[in-house]
Design a protein around this motif. Sequence first.
Motif, PDB file in Angstrom:
ATOM      1  N   PHE A  91       0.830  -1.191   0.000  1.00  0.00           N
ATOM      2  CA  PHE A  91       0.000   0.000   0.000  1.00  0.00           C
ATOM      3  C   PHE A  91       0.870   1.249   0.000  1.00  0.00           C
ATOM      4  O   PHE A  91       1.819   1.365   0.776  1.00  0.00           O
ATOM      5  N   PHE A 106      -4.658   5.976   2.099  1.00  0.00           N
ATOM      6  CA  PHE A 106      -4.060   4.839   1.427  1.00  0.00           C
ATOM      7  C   PHE A 106      -4.585   4.663   0.013  1.00  0.00           C
ATOM      8  O   PHE A 106      -5.726   5.011  -0.294  1.00  0.00           O
ATOM      9  N   THR A 108      -5.336   1.701  -3.068  1.00  0.00           N
ATOM     10  CA  THR A 108      -6.075   0.446  -3.036  1.00  0.00           C
ATOM     11  C   THR A 108      -5.176  -0.781  -2.973  1.00  0.00           C
ATOM     12  O   THR A 108      -5.654  -1.891  -2.792  1.00  0.00           O
ATOM     13  N   GLY A 109      -3.884  -0.584  -3.133  1.00  0.00           N
ATOM     14  CA  GLY A 109      -2.945  -1.678  -2.964  1.00  0.00           C
ATOM     15  C   GLY A 109      -2.576  -2.395  -4.249  1.00  0.00           C
ATOM     16  O   GLY A 109      -3.333  -2.399  -5.229  1.00  0.00           O
TER      17      GLY A 109
ATOM     18  N   GLN B  37     -10.124  -2.010   7.673  1.00  0.00           N
ATOM     19  CA  GLN B  37      -9.935  -2.580   6.350  1.00  0.00           C
ATOM     20  C   GLN B  37     -10.965  -3.675   6.148  1.00  0.00           C
ATOM     21  O   GLN B  37     -10.857  -4.752   6.748  1.00  0.00           O
ATOM     22  N   GLN B  41     -10.286  -4.821   0.580  1.00  0.00           N
ATOM     23  CA  GLN B  41     -10.342  -3.398   0.235  1.00  0.00           C
ATOM     24  C   GLN B  41      -9.176  -2.642   0.868  1.00  0.00           C
ATOM     25  O   GLN B  41      -8.339  -3.219   1.552  1.00  0.00           O
ATOM     26  N   LYS B  42      -9.140  -1.348   0.624  1.00  0.00           N
ATOM     27  CA  LYS B  42      -8.027  -0.564   1.147  1.00  0.00           C
ATOM     28  C   LYS B  42      -8.249  -0.222   2.614  1.00  0.00           C
ATOM     29  O   LYS B  42      -9.342  -0.360   3.149  1.00  0.00           O
TER      30      LYS B  42
END
Lengths: 116, 113
Positions: A91, A106, A108-109, B37, B41-42
């Motif tokens: 992230f 953050f 979304t990775g 979280q 998802q983020k």
Amino acid sequence: AQTVTQSQPEMSVQEAETVTLSCTYDTSENNYYLFWYKQPPSRQMILVIRQEAYKQQNATENRFSVNFQKAAKSFSLKISDSQLGDTAMYFCAFMRTTSGTYKYIFGTGTRLKVLA
Amino acid sequence: EPEVTQTPSHQVTQMGQEVILRCVPISNHLYFYWYRQILGQKVEFLVSFYNNEISEKSEIFDDQFSVERPDGSNFTLKIRSTKLEDSAMYFCASSVQGANEQFFGPGTRLTVL
């Protein structure tokens, strides 16, 4: 409002190879920090590297380095000599440093898989 | 090396019940945070806490949520009446100063049935 975008949902790399994860952000702030966090299957959030926006020099931590392009609002992570233990979700995070709250925003990775 | 700890690691509760998630930040840290979280998802910011008061909260942090630092070491997140959509991983974080990296705990997985 600040936003963080990671456009690569998944990536894979062969062990010992190099991989670059992308991150872009949008902000009107001038003072901020950027971070990369690693989240392995245990779901613990582990700090990989941080970059202060006022520093022109790109941060480096052993096999991890960043390419920070402030004007382009880009903050990519390069992992050299990839190891199986690097398999994780990564992230990108933004933190404004001029407010009194310092929350992280953050992306979304990116799910990275290192292949043997 | 000092670390943030969280208990329990997994909490299962029935919809409508109250839950309290506990965190022990690193001892000399002054800023405390909760994030959540949802699976896949983020990570999303919930609330930040400094000098015994909330400094910012997100729109997720509605009247069902509250935070407290009851004894100078623990930092708790209470959900008064849990909903199915509260099922998520909840992370506590702390930092020594505001403009500094945050150290995350291992998280509490909350499952609302």
